[in-house]
Write a protein that holds these residues in place. Structure first.
Motif, PDB file in Angstrom:
ATOM      1  N   UNK A  50      86.058 -10.138 -22.146  1.00 39.74           N
ATOM      2  CA  UNK A  50      86.595 -10.103 -20.783  1.00 39.74           C
ATOM      3  C   UNK A  50      86.833 -11.504 -20.245  1.00 39.74           C
ATOM      4  N   UNK A  53      89.848 -13.049 -21.708  1.00 37.68           N
ATOM      5  CA  UNK A  53      91.047 -12.535 -21.041  1.00 37.68           C
ATOM      6  C   UNK A  53      91.233 -13.217 -19.685  1.00 37.68           C
ATOM      7  N   UNK A  89     100.947 -11.510 -10.136  1.00 40.56           N
ATOM      8  CA  UNK A  89      99.911 -11.043  -9.212  1.00 40.56           C
ATOM      9  C   UNK A  89      99.118  -9.896  -9.830  1.00 40.56           C
ATOM     10  N   UNK A  90      99.844  -8.986 -10.489  1.00 35.56           N
ATOM     11  CA  UNK A  90      99.172  -7.880 -11.172  1.00 35.56           C
ATOM     12  C   UNK A  90      98.192  -8.397 -12.215  1.00 35.56           C
ATOM     13  N   UNK A  93      95.100 -10.048 -10.584  1.00 40.21           N
ATOM     14  CA  UNK A  93      94.174  -9.109  -9.975  1.00 40.21           C
ATOM     15  C   UNK A  93      93.395  -8.341 -11.034  1.00 40.21           C
ATOM     16  N   UNK A  94      94.072  -7.970 -12.138  1.00 41.47           N
ATOM     17  CA  UNK A  94      93.347  -7.211 -13.159  1.00 41.47           C
ATOM     18  C   UNK A  94      92.325  -8.093 -13.867  1.00 41.47           C
ATOM     19  N   UNK A  97      89.292  -8.533 -11.600  1.00 42.65           N
ATOM     20  CA  UNK A  97      88.533  -7.295 -11.486  1.00 42.65           C
ATOM     21  C   UNK A  97      87.722  -7.025 -12.755  1.00 42.65           C
ATOM     22  N   UNK A  98      88.328  -7.261 -13.924  1.00 39.91           N
ATOM     23  CA  UNK A  98      87.624  -7.005 -15.179  1.00 39.91           C
ATOM     24  C   UNK A  98      86.423  -7.935 -15.316  1.00 39.91           C
ATOM     25  N   UNK A 101      83.610  -6.877 -13.113  1.00 36.31           N
ATOM     26  CA  UNK A 101      82.859  -5.712 -13.582  1.00 36.31           C
ATOM     27  C   UNK A 101      81.823  -6.124 -14.614  1.00 36.31           C
ATOM     28  N   UNK A 102      82.224  -6.972 -15.578  1.00 35.32           N
ATOM     29  CA  UNK A 102      81.293  -7.379 -16.620  1.00 35.32           C
ATOM     30  C   UNK A 102      80.207  -8.288 -16.056  1.00 35.32           C
ATOM     31  N   UNK A 104      78.999  -8.135 -13.127  1.00 39.21           N
ATOM     32  CA  UNK A 104      78.075  -7.279 -12.396  1.00 39.21           C
ATOM     33  C   UNK A 104      77.042  -6.679 -13.339  1.00 39.21           C
TER      34      UNK A 104
END
Lengths: 156, 196
Positions: A50, A53, A89-90, A93-94, A97-98, A101-102, A104
């Motif tokens: 992640x 990326x 932008x897409x 944002x992805x 977000x990814x 999540x990791x 967290x």
């Protein structure tokens, strides 16, 4: 587009390129190791797909921002720039977000899956990842504002 | 007299066969996107699997426990369900607007408002997809550096359903992105050419 509009857009793009560049650099230089019960526990950004990326996405966005700074708002390429803005932008944002999540899972663990948090052992790594995530989040918001502003001025 | 000619020209513009076909194709794409995001939401929301696993062995007796895998246990999947739910609601709303409310307009800004809403939903759905796909990858492969074991070998159905939901969501996202790009391209033309 009026002169103030162009200056505002330029400023936003400059800020966005700075934020994405900062996010990339902070994430790439995050590195920490800890000794737990004779086992060396090494935490690098490349251990997680992640975060790889995240680095790639922010680097692409940073390069794109720097290149587009030199395209004036009256040239024929401005339509392509707007469409690419949506795509970037897409992507931003992805990636944020990814990584969030990791991160967290790394900070709080996941008791249902039996995953223990690792932030207790590698503080420096966790802090740097947090900093990179904040920079990435700011970059995503700036890009969204830029997109809406460009659409507003172009349509009017 | 001039106003009448203008109205007639507008009527001709609005009913050119090529334009109607383009609008129909867009409508079809949006329908498919709606179905994709709705199915992703539903499949992930109903994703649950209970399995009896051997947790420990005392002497010769294995201790079994009932373990459940639910989507609510992972914040990334909860965000995925919420984001796809909002995306499918948006798709449904715009579909209804295009089919039934064809003449509803607000100061001539109808196309711009639809484009802006589409943009926001694309960004949201992309965030949901990104988080869920990397969480699923973590569940499938684990992470040896952080001592996180993979869970897909024990909960195969859960992982399969999750993969299906992710694929559907990505299809919806790509279609929504295409629709958005076409809508923005429509905005670039001068106002007199736009069919509303």
């Amino acid at each position: 587009m009026t002169k103030t509009g162009r200056i505002f857009t330029l400023l936003l793009r400059l800020l966005a390129s700075g934020a994405t560049l900062a996010a990339t650099i902070i994430m790439v230089t995050s590195h920490d190791s800890a000794e737990v019960l004779n086992l060396t526990f090494e935490a690098k950004y490349s251990n997680e797909s992640t975060f790889k990326y995240f680095v790639i996405a922010e680097a692409v966005a940073s390069g794109y921002s720097l290149i587009v700074l030199f395209i004036s708002s009256k040239s024929l390429l401005r339509h392509l720039v707007m469409i690419l803005d949506v795509v970037i932008t897409t992507l931003l944002s992805s990636s944020v977000s990814a990584a969030l999540a990791i991160a967290h899972v790394g900070k709080k663990g996941n008791s249902h899956a039996g995953w223990l948090p690792i932030c207790g052992q590698v503080h420096k790594f966790c802090n740097q990842v947090t900093g990179a995530l904040i920079a990435g989040f700011i970059a995503a918001i700036i890009y969204l504002v830029l997109l809406l502003y460009t659409l507003h001025t172009v349509y009017i | 007299m001039a106003l009448e000619t203008e109205r007639k020209t507008e009527a001709i513009f609005n009913s050119t066969p090529a334009r109607k076909q383009k609008d129909r194709i867009l409508l079809l794409l949006r329908l498919v996107a709606f179905l994709a995001t709705a199915s992703a939401t539903i499949v992930m929301a109903l994703n649950k699997q209970t399995n009896t696993l051997v947790v420990a062995t005392i002497g010769n007796n294995p201790i079994k426990a009932n373990l459940t895998a639910k989507f609510q246990y992972t914040p990334a999947f909860v965000f995925f369900v919420v984001a796809n739910g909002m995306a499918s609601f948006h798709n449904c709303f715009i579909l209804v607007l295009e089919i039934v409310g064809h003449r509803i307009d607000y100061k001539g800004l109808r196309l711009a408002i639809i484009a802006i809403l589409d943009m926001l939903i694309v960004v949201l759905a992309a965030a949901g997809d990104g988080a869920a796909v990397f969480m699923a990858e973590l569940g499938k492969n684990g992470n040896s550096h952080a001592r996180w074991n993979k869970i897909c070998d024990k909960f195969q159905t859960f992982c399969d359903h999750g993969t299906g939901a992710l694929i559907a969501s990505f299809i919806g996202l790509i279609l929504l992105l295409i629709i958005n790009i076409i809508s923005i391209a429509k905005l670039f033309k001068p106002k007199s050419d736009i069919t509303i």
